[in-house]
Structure formats: C-alpha cells, structure tokens
Design a protein around this motif. Sequence first.
Motif, PDB file in Angstrom:
ATOM      1  N   LEU A  83       0.827  -1.203   0.000  1.00 30.13           N
ATOM      2  CA  LEU A  83       0.000   0.000   0.000  1.00 30.13           C
ATOM      3  C   LEU A  83       0.866   1.260   0.000  1.00 30.13           C
ATOM      4  N   GLN A  84       1.949   1.276   0.774  1.00 25.35           N
ATOM      5  CA  GLN A  84       2.848   2.432   0.785  1.00 25.35           C
ATOM      6  C   GLN A  84       3.461   2.654  -0.600  1.00 25.35           C
ATOM      7  N   ALA A  85       3.901   1.568  -1.225  1.00 27.00           N
ATOM      8  CA  ALA A  85       4.488   1.679  -2.557  1.00 27.00           C
ATOM      9  C   ALA A  85       3.458   2.149  -3.583  1.00 27.00           C
ATOM     10  N   ALA A  86       2.203   1.683  -3.441  1.00 30.73           N
ATOM     11  CA  ALA A  86       1.152   2.100  -4.372  1.00 30.73           C
ATOM     12  C   ALA A  86       0.899   3.602  -4.287  1.00 30.73           C
ATOM     13  N   LEU A  87       0.819   4.124  -3.079  1.00 28.44           N
ATOM     14  CA  LEU A  87       0.591   5.565  -2.909  1.00 28.44           C
ATOM     15  C   LEU A  87       1.769   6.372  -3.442  1.00 28.44           C
ATOM     16  N   HIS A  88       2.985   5.881  -3.226  1.00 27.28           N
ATOM     17  CA  HIS A  88       4.166   6.570  -3.751  1.00 27.28           C
ATOM     18  C   HIS A  88       4.185   6.544  -5.273  1.00 27.28           C
ATOM     19  N   ALA A  89       3.755   5.416  -5.864  1.00 28.03           N
ATOM     20  CA  ALA A  89       3.723   5.305  -7.322  1.00 28.03           C
ATOM     21  C   ALA A  89       2.742   6.285  -7.931  1.00 28.03           C
ATOM     22  N   VAL A  90       1.587   6.462  -7.285  1.00 31.34           N
ATOM     23  CA  VAL A  90       0.579   7.405  -7.801  1.00 31.34           C
ATOM     24  C   VAL A  90       1.089   8.834  -7.714  1.00 31.34           C
ATOM     25  N   GLU A  91       1.864   9.140  -6.690  1.00 28.21           N
ATOM     26  CA  GLU A  91       2.450  10.486  -6.592  1.00 28.21           C
ATOM     27  C   GLU A  91       3.423  10.749  -7.728  1.00 28.21           C
ATOM     28  N   LEU A  92       4.194   9.735  -8.116  1.00 22.07           N
ATOM     29  CA  LEU A  92       5.155   9.907  -9.206  1.00 22.07           C
ATOM     30  C   LEU A  92       4.481   9.919 -10.571  1.00 22.07           C
ATOM     31  N   ASN A  93       3.407   9.145 -10.708  1.00 27.15           N
ATOM     32  CA  ASN A  93       2.701   9.060 -11.990  1.00 27.15           C
ATOM     33  C   ASN A  93       1.210   8.889 -11.706  1.00 27.15           C
ATOM     34  N   PRO A  94       0.456   9.999 -11.686  1.00 26.22           N
ATOM     35  CA  PRO A  94      -0.970   9.925 -11.337  1.00 26.22           C
ATOM     36  C   PRO A  94      -1.802   9.059 -12.278  1.00 26.22           C
ATOM     37  N   HIS A  95      -1.305   8.788 -13.485  1.00 22.02           N
ATOM     38  CA  HIS A  95      -2.083   8.042 -14.474  1.00 22.02           C
ATOM     39  C   HIS A  95      -1.693   6.572 -14.557  1.00 22.02           C
ATOM     40  N   ILE A  96      -0.718   6.148 -13.779  1.00 27.10           N
ATOM     41  CA  ILE A  96      -0.258   4.767 -13.868  1.00 27.10           C
ATOM     42  C   ILE A  96      -1.294   3.829 -13.260  1.00 27.10           C
TER      43      ILE A  96
END
Length: 539
Positions: A83-96
């Motif tokens: 879950l932490q990695a998922a939230l960080h990924a969305v911050e880096l790429n909102p459309h991923i």
Amino acid sequence: MADRVIIFGLSSIGIRIAEFLHNAGEEVLVAMGPEQTEVLGRLAAAGIRTACCDIKDPGRLDTLELPAARAIVLTSENEQFNLQAALHAVELNPHIRVVIRLFNLNLARKLEESVRNFRVLSVSQRASPSFTASSLLEDNLLSFETSKTILSFFRCPGRGLAGRTVRGAEQSDEIKIIAVNEALFPPGETSIGPDDRLVLFAKCSHARMIAGVSACSSGSCDRPARTWSLRRMYERLLGQDRVLLFILFAVLCLMGMGILMVRFEENLTFFNALYVILATLTSGGFEDTAFREFHPVTRVLFLLLMVSGVTLVAFLFAVVTDVMLKKRLDILMGRRRQKLREHVILCGVGDVGMRILEDLLTLGEKVVAIERNADGKFVQSVQQMNVPLIIADATLEESLLHANVGEARSIICATDDDMRNLEIGLNARSLHPDIRVVLRIFEKSFAEKIEKHFNIHVALSSSSIAAPAFASAATDMGIINTIKVNGVNCVVREILNDKGTPVGEGKGKRLAVVDAAGDVRFNDAVPREGERLIMLEIA
C-alpha cells in the motif's frame, strides 16, 4: 517505454506474473534485490529485463523511471509495504495503473472505490477455487470464482449425458460442453455416448452431480453403524488412564471384600453391608459403638478400609480431576477424535487455507481443519464458524487420526511449506489409501513431478493459478486464466459489455454471462449492457 509493466516487491507470484506478461509480448521490468542471484539468472534466461535496487524501500521507485511506465504490480507478502508503494507510485505518476496484492477483500473494495486506477487482488482468493474443486471432483482442470460462485472446467465420462446431443445437453442443463473425445468445441448436433470423454464447464456445485460424485464416494456409507458391545467398551477402557483404572479396581476390590466379610460374618443384609462399607471408605467410618459387637477380624478389616479408603478416594478425586482437565483441554485444542464421515480435512489455515475453508463451507461440505499455530491469525475465525479445529502438527499420524482420516473423502494440504505438505499427503494416504490428496506446492514444475512420481491426485501452485489474473489487471487483457484442453492451449476471458453492443462474436465459445446482480446464466450467453461475458478462446 511507456508500455512497460514494472513488477516491484519480488515473490513467487511476482516471478509468475513477469513470465506470463513476457510470454504475452509485454515489456516487463522486474525490480529485485542484489542478493536474489538465482532469480536473476532465471529471468535473464527468459529474456526478462531486471533492475537491482532495495525492494524493501518504496522510495526506490524513483529509480525505475516510473513516470514512463504503463502499470506497476506490487506483489510483496507485506501488505502494508504494498500500500505504501502504491501511494508513492501514484504520486510519481498519477495516471499509472497500480495492481496491489492484498488479502483483505473488504479493504480492497474500499481502495478501488477511493483511487480510480487501483486494482486490488488476492492470491488466495484467486487460487482457492481450484484447490476446493480438486478436492471434490475427480478430474478438475481449472476453477475460478466470479460473484461468489465457483465455476469449473472438468473431465468426466459421457454416461450421465448419454443419448443426447451437445445442444440438447447444454439447453437442458446448466453446462457447456467444451470437448467430446478429441473434438474441441464440438458442433451442437454431436451425439454423446456413454464411453465418450467429455470436458465440461459448469458451476462446481452442479459439476459434482454431473460427474456422478455422490456424497459417499469412498463407499463408507455402506458400512454398518457402530453399535454398543462389550468388546468396544473393553477397548475404550484400555484407552483410558491406567492409573485411574488401577485405583478404581483397587477401590472395587476393597469394597467387594468388605461387603462379603460383613455380609456373612456379621449377618447383615446386602444393602446394610454396602452402606457400612461405603460409609467407612468415604467418611472414615461411622459411630465407633457400631464396631464393638463385630468380630476382631472384621474390625481389623475396617481399620484397613479406613486408612486405604481415605487414601484411595483422595487419589481417585485427584486423578478424576486431572482426567477431566485433560479432556477439557483436548476439547479446547480440538484434539479429540472427530466423528464426521465423508468430510474434507484441511491442513494449514493461512491465507490460502482460509479461502479454501470458506469455499468448502459455501458448497455445503463438512470440514475438519488442522492448524499447528494456536496463535494463528485465523484460528479465532475458524472457531467462530463452528468448524472442528485441531491445534496440532498435521505431519503426525496422530493428528490425522484425530481428524478421522480413515473416513474422510479428501485432504487438502495447504501449509506454506512444500515438504510438510508432501509429508502430510503421504501420511494420509498410508492411513487411508483411497483418500483424495490435494497438495499446495509453490513451484509448478515441482508440483507436476510430484503428481507423476508420488501418484498424488493433484498438486497445485497458488502463484501459478493467480498470476494470469494479476497480469490481466495490469494490461487490460481481460484474462481470467489459461487452460490446456486436449493438448490445445486456451484462454478463459471475461469481457464487459459497457456499450450495449454484441461482444465476443466469432472469437471462441461463449460459456456464461454474469449479470449486474452477480447471477450466472448459461443458456442465454448474450450479455446485455453492464453484464460480463465469460468466453473460452484458443490461444
């Protein structure tokens, strides 16, 4: 590079997903730790790109060119990390697109509702239907769950549908006929003979009836009911605490000798003699004046009875209390022999085991669970379901005997250790040669070898079963799973009709439609708007 799929948080399911996507022609990048040299060699041999980084730190996503990626799949067994990695990924790429591994399905639904591009899946939820169906059906090929309904591909002889055509059988029963002998997708006018080999698709609950699997498949229902007998009573007594039996025997001998002595030496009635002896044994005697007229030998006997009676009765109460406490503890720990018949024994109540248990109960099966860890996270949940739970090591034959393995229909070995699962399965088969054995094995190739060399009915890899669903969620392929029918590789696909136009025309065999309420229908396999079509296509 914008079509790249990143696998982060490497695990057995992560490797399977990477291989599945690579074989499907997708560009894959696997993030892995520098110490995972064995996996690195395996992925490199398959032509899959890898990137070394600290996969325990979600911040390392910055080094993977995430803004240019199409999707990321987070497969760590640590759900909080995912879950932490998922939230960080969305911050880096909102459309991923983010695919997350999570056990808690309630939390999964809330996450998907809260974040538009989140897709949350559970390995155990995807794998458990195949374990469940394999324990009930003789030749289950693949099972999956949709809207809390387990659907199964399975082989069976044609005697149950003999004399009918393919079209007639499909219209009268909630089934789809995938193959008749070697013919894949047979024409509707094909006649079915009693000796034909069929591959069918149906609800698991209905599949058992079609395949002729009765509730008493092992023949144990023909056994006469156990009746009371002196022999059985003697055998049960021998199984009790020997100290308790010895004390009881000693007390009874003293009582018998005392009653005979008083009865014939003092000319008392049998009832009065019994009363005198019981009073002496339990209370140390009664009024001393009562002994004055007794014969001296009788008085000596009463002295012995007073001393030995107090001692033996004290011992008796102590041993009885100990036995009762042991019995109570055995009941709490589930270590008493179960009296169920034609049940399923489930060994290992972890993430996968718990899902299997839920599926079996949904299908109305009787289950006995064995779990080694008394503090396991699902132990309390199993007890609240009123499922017999034995806290013991399932590799021990004694544990299997407590689960009444001799009269069980099948056993599912679902612990997280391949060798323990194999040992449990072999022990169960030695105790009950006709029991159906289903093993959970992490490596698919190892599972296939176990089936072949140890004559195990079914050995399944949960990661291999679940991988296609994770890969499909990352790429929008709509794939539920893959299956081989008569040597032909096929794909089970789910297609959503979101525009109200016909879907799935001419692409394979329509299997079923799942409507908006979650009901599955077979006869009318034309999806309306908002409904999902399940199809089988040749890969």
